[in-house]
Scaffold this active site. Structure first.
Site, PDB file in Angstrom:
ATOM      1  CG  ASP A 387      -2.390  -0.012   0.814  1.00  0.00           C
ATOM      2  OD1 ASP A 387      -2.672  -0.280  -0.356  1.00  0.00           O
ATOM      3  OD2 ASP A 387      -3.249   0.260   1.673  1.00  0.00           O
ATOM      4  CG  ASP A 440      -7.951  -0.562   2.168  1.00  0.00           C
ATOM      5  OD1 ASP A 440      -6.803  -1.028   2.151  1.00  0.00           O
ATOM      6  OD2 ASP A 440      -8.308   0.386   1.446  1.00  0.00           O
TER       7      ASP A 440
END
Length: 546
Positions: A387, A440
């Site tokens: 990420d 997520d």
């Protein structure tokens, strides 16, 4: 049943490479420019500006521009913004004194040939009341002062419009001599209701998936306890795991997942197009249909009216044994997905996307499982670096944030990839959506679901177990992500940057404090147990050595 679960797992792997999209921007469409620092006369905040266009007294359209670092600040209320007539600059670049006479008009000029400050000073000296600069690209650019421009005094507002907006405005001016504009910059609310609902959706999805996963593991263990009397432990444990349709990931598959996700993300960045989005929509619909079907069948099976249909099976080519209840709900699920795909451009299509997405996430968290904390640490650790790299570090190599470009759908002609949960920002004058990527939710959700299975296996209370604290840590990590998103003025934030330290750090710290870290790390179960899905009720026969 084993064949069906393996097929679902393979389809999940095909879609899973897209699931790590970070929580992205809250509407920023402007290139960042931090080269020139603020200084007196050039210290305005960059703000988005609404520019309604009026032709012959009637508002026909509205464009969005960006205010300059210099010049007068704009009104925040539409009712306070005055209508100003627009004139074309002559010469178009406004680098020299205009030939046409200006009496309080807003002057429309092209970017280039001289600095923004020069254009503003020339326009102001000629009598213009505002300056509209048309960019030479479809996107916007943050206008700053040049390094050699020390004394900056600009007394008119300066706004940049994208290239297509400039073309449309010039076309309106060629068709009518009475074209005017308004310019104002409304403030965004500190907290939008959409972010609250999105937080509740993410937390609620993990909560539901975790309890379903733990309940399924307990049911499987109860069934195996009945079979232990007639077979060996090792053979029956393997058979039970296969028949339950559960796939435990390992360290190698966790690393491969992130590597494949990186390759696919890069491919999306390089070849993003309308056709590519259409392919992703098809993949999303396939996964959404499977997820919605699985969730509906499980939900309806809880009612005694549907039990006969859920227990009776029929053999279907390529699928094996399928229950009558599954066959009954499948057309409904397929129709729902097809309708969403066809009408995904309408304003309320986000509801269908969220329903399909939540069903897919819950199903994935039910089937894919983390067997111990070691695998969970490797998976989330790799996702954490993934990420950060693709949101922040990728700018150094590609001059843009790869993750945000893909999630935003630049070059596709659409609003972005469908592997997102989204809610429209209800009280934001700029509109748009608050979004969160599937990754997520799924990646930390695997760890949270593992903590609940461990608690039920060890017969721990809610307070003495790990699930409550893991759930709170995830919610707090996601909340911090939204705080950072607002503090960073809407710039994209990698949600796992905040969620992973909260969830993983909480479980590791709590496990070490309580003395359970060794069991959590290696076995994912208390001593004396073969598998976290097996012999859940054998504590009476083999007490745990915790």
């Amino acid at each position: 049943m084993e064949l069906r679960s393996r097929a679902l797992y393979c389809s999940f792997c095909a879609v899973a490479v897209l699931l790590c999209s970070s929580l992205v921007f809250a509407g920023d469409i402007v290139h960042q420019d931090d080269v020139a620092p603020k200084r007196p006369g050039c210290d305005n905040n960059f703000v988005l500006v609404k520019v309604p266009i009026w032709v012959d007294g009637e508002e026909i359209t509205e464009f969005v521009g960006v205010g300059a670092r210099f010049g007068l600040t704009l009104e925040s209320k539409e009712k306070r913004a005055n209508q100003i007539r627009v004139s074309l600059a002559d010469p178009p670049d406004c680098c020299s004194v205009p030939k046409n006479k200006l009496t309080g008009e807003a002057i429309l000029v092209h970017r280039g040939k001289c600095s923004f400050i020069t254009k503003a000073n020339v326009a102001e000296a000629a009598g213009a009341s505002a300056l509209l600069i048309i960019n030479n690209q479809t996107e916007l650019f943050k206008m700053v002062c040049e390094a050699n421009e020390t004394d900056v005094i600009v007394g008119i507002p300066v706004v940049m419009l994208p290239k297509d907006a400039g073309k449309s405005l010039k076309l309106s001016m060629s068709n009518s001599s009475n074209v005017s504009i308004q310019m104002y910059s409304p403030h965004r609310p500190l907290v939008d209701v959409a972010e609250v609902f999105l937080w509740l959706m993410a937390v609620g999805t993990i909560l539901c998936a975790s309890y379903w996963s733990a309940w399924s593991a307990r049911e499987a263990s109860i069934e195996q306890d009945k079979l232990l009397k007639d077979g060996s432990d090792e053979y029956l444990s393997k058979e039970t795991q296969h028949s339950s349709g559960v796939v435990d990931i390992n360290i190698l598959s966790a690393i491969c997942f992130i590597m494949i996700a990186s390759c696919f993300l890069l491919m999306l960045y390089k070849f993003m197009s309308h056709l590519f989005i259409e392919i992703l929509v098809v993949l999303f619909c396939i996964g959404g249909v499977e997820g919605l079907q699985t969730c509906l069948v499980a939900l309806l099976s809880c009612f005694r009216w549907f039990e006969p249909a859920a227990e009776c099976h029929i053999k279907v080519p390529f699928l094996g044994a399928v229950s009558y209840l599954t066959l009954a709900v499948s057309p409904l699920c397929i129709s729902f997905a097809v309708l969403w795909a066809v009408y995904r451009g309408v304003s309320f299509a986000w509801i269908g996307q969220d329903i399909l997405g939540i069903a897919l996430i819950i199903t994935v968290l039910q089937i894919i499982r983390v067997p111990n904390l070691k695998v969970g640490t490797v998976l989330l650790g790799c996702a954490f670096m993934y990420d950060i790299f693709w949101v922040f570090v990728s700018k150094w190599f590609f001059h843009k944030s790869v993750m945000i470009v893909v999630a935003r759908g630049d070059g596709s002609g659409e609003d972005g990839i469908p592997m997102l949960l989204k809610i429209p920002r209800m009280f934001d004058p700029w509109g748009g959506y608050s979004i969160i990527g599937f990754g997520d939710i799924i990646l930390p959700g695997l760890l949270v679901a593992f903590s609940l299975r461990y608690d039920w296996l060890c017969k721990k209370s809610l307070k003495a177990g790990y699930f409550l604290w893991a759930m709170l840590a995830y919610g707090l990590g996601l909340l911090v992500t939204y705080v950072a998103l607002n503090l960073m003025d809407g710039h994209g934030q990698p949600a796992l940057l905040y969620i992973v330290p909260f969830t993983l750090g909480t479980l590791i710290t709590l496990g070490k404090t309580r003395g359970d870290l060794k069991h959590l790390w290696i076995r994912g179960e208390p001593s004396g147990r073969f598998c976290p899905h097996v012999r859940l009720h054998s504590d009476e026969k083999q007490p745990s050595k915790m």
